[in-house]
Design a protein around this motif. Structure first.
Motif, short mmCIF file in Angstrom:
data_model
loop_
_atom_site.label_atom_id
_atom_site.label_comp_id
_atom_site.label_asym_id
_atom_site.label_seq_id
_atom_site.Cartn_x
_atom_site.Cartn_y
_atom_site.Cartn_z
N ARG A 227 0.53 -1.10 -0.27
CA ARG A 227 -0.12 0.08 -0.05
C ARG A 227 1.00 1.45 -0.01
N THR A 228 2.65 1.58 -0.02
CA THR A 228 3.21 2.90 0.24
C THR A 228 4.08 2.56 -1.42
N ASN A 229 3.31 1.74 -2.20
CA ASN A 229 3.98 1.36 -3.46
C ASN A 229 3.92 3.65 -4.25
N LYS A 230 4.79 3.99 -4.37
CA LYS A 230 4.62 5.26 -5.24
C LYS A 230 3.41 5.19 -6.43
N HIS A 231 3.24 4.12 -6.63
CA HIS A 231 3.25 3.71 -8.07
C HIS A 231 1.56 3.54 -8.32
N LEU A 232 0.80 3.08 -7.12
CA LEU A 232 -0.03 2.86 -6.95
C LEU A 232 -1.21 3.16 -8.20
#
Length: 387
Positions: free
Chosen positions: A69-74
């Motif tokens: 959930r912290t991935n910058k490309h979500l």
């Protein structure tokens, strides 16, 4: 789609600038690493661009949305899924609900996690997750897996609370949360939830509510009246339950005894007294309390699987195996697929030296729930002893 429990099943690739999918719907930014689902162990080490499938990418995207959930490309990953599968939310929701209905809980949870990652603000998904964790907790509690049940109860109330805190409010969140609180013997909160549900729907015309909505309104009022008329709002009731659950049986038994002095017709209270006494190994007194629960609650749900299962435990502890078996059969008649009752029948058969009968019961448990740890251990032990 084969969603994974872990990010270990995903690896990232950077596509060449000239790369294009045959599907016009799949618009790829080649400057952003793309998560891909492994086909098998070691797949990342032998990656072949020509064998890359759209399904691998979609599954990889969903896994990242579910567990990173912290991935910058979500947001970008979500945009790909929306382009490629416009009806994805409906497809995943139907699949998750079906898996939950069939008690394929692990896969259902994976799908719900992916759904939540795909659209974190969707209240329908949040409420569905609350209902799912509630169902999973109830299933584990029936199987006697109390710690697992408690963990899923905690997840359920977390999602119920999120759904109830929504703005604008979601009436169904309050309606369903009320039943969760009732199972926790927290009738004060249950009544509050039902009253809120009625307040939120009071101005909605029956035509708009529909048949199901009208049923819910009537059911909500029925439960409010039942709680009020049964004195279940008394703080001693829930406090006694909490004390017994948390290992302070003596205090809990004393408190529910005080409640019963003023409310002798509340079968739930007699059941709770019996539960506390049984945990104190006062089996004779516990049996009397459970029988009293059956007597005063004949028309109000006292004749249920749990009451008969508790009576069987008391009878067995008193040395009356036949009576224990009789109670378990009554419980089974009410819930034929209750794995806890079936396992207890297995243990009774073992106690009587009826190995084949015990194997039959434990095998039946595993047919209903292949992941039942208790039945699996006992059946394996019996098979090893037979060799």
């Amino acid at each position: 789609m084969n969603l994974s429990k872990s990010l270990d099943s995903v690896y990232y690739i950077t596509l060449p600038e000239e790369f294009k999918f045959s599907s016009a719907a799949m618009q790829i930014d080649v400057t952003i690493p793309l998560p891909v689902q492994k086909k098998e162990e070691g797949d990342a080490d032998s990656f072949d661009m020509t064998s890359l499938s759209e399904e691998q990418i979609l599954a990889g995207l969903l896994t990242v949305l579910a567990y990173d959930r912290t991935n910058k490309h979500l947001d970008y990953y979500r945009s790909i899924l929306k382009q490629a599968r416009p009806n994805l939310k409906k497809e995943l929701t139907n699949a998750a609900i079906l898996k939950a209905k069939n008690e394929d809980f692990d896969l259902a949870e994976e799908i719900f996690d992916a759904l939540h990652g795909y659209d974190p603000e969707d209240l329908v998904t949040i409420l569905n997750m609350a209902l799912f964790f509630d169902q999973r907790a109830e299933s584990y509690r029936r199987a006697g897996l109390t710690e697992d049940a408690d963990a899923y109860d905690a997840s359920a109330i977390e999602y119920y609370t999120e759904a109830m805190d929504a703005d604008p409010p979601l009436p169904d969140a309050y309606f369903n949360a009320a039943f969760y609180y009732m199972k926790q013997n927290d009738y004060i909160r249950a009544k509050d939830c039902m009253e809120t549900y009625l307040a939120l729907t009071v101005d909605v015309p029956d035509k708009e509510m529909g048949e199901n909505g009208i049923y819910k309104k009537n059911r909500a009022q029925e439960i409010i009246d039942k709680i009020r008329n049964g004195s279940l709002e008394d703080v001693r009731f829930h406090k006694a339950y909490t004390l017994i659950r948390d290992g302070e049986e003596e205090k809990g038994v004393e408190l529910i005894g005080e409640f019963l002095q003023k409310n002798p017709k509340v079968w739930n209270a007699w059941f709770m007294l019996g539960w506390g006494l049984r945990r104190l190994s006062r089996f004779e007194d516990a049996e009397k309390s459970f029988l009293k629960a059956l007597e005063v609650g004949k028309d109000f749900g006292a004749e249920n699987c749990d009451t008969y299962n508790e009576l069987s435990i008391c009878s067995l502890e008193k040395g009356n195996s036949e009576k224990a078996k009789e109670y378990l059969f009554k419980a089974l008649a009410i819930e034929p697929e209750n794995t806890k009752v079936l396992s207890n029948l297995g243990y009774l058969a073992l106690k009587a030296g009826k190995i084949a009968e015990a194997q039959k019961y434990f095998s039946t448990v595993l047919e209903i729930d292949p992941k039942d740890k208790i039945a699996l251990v006992e059946l394996t032990k019996l098979e090893n002893e037979a060799q």
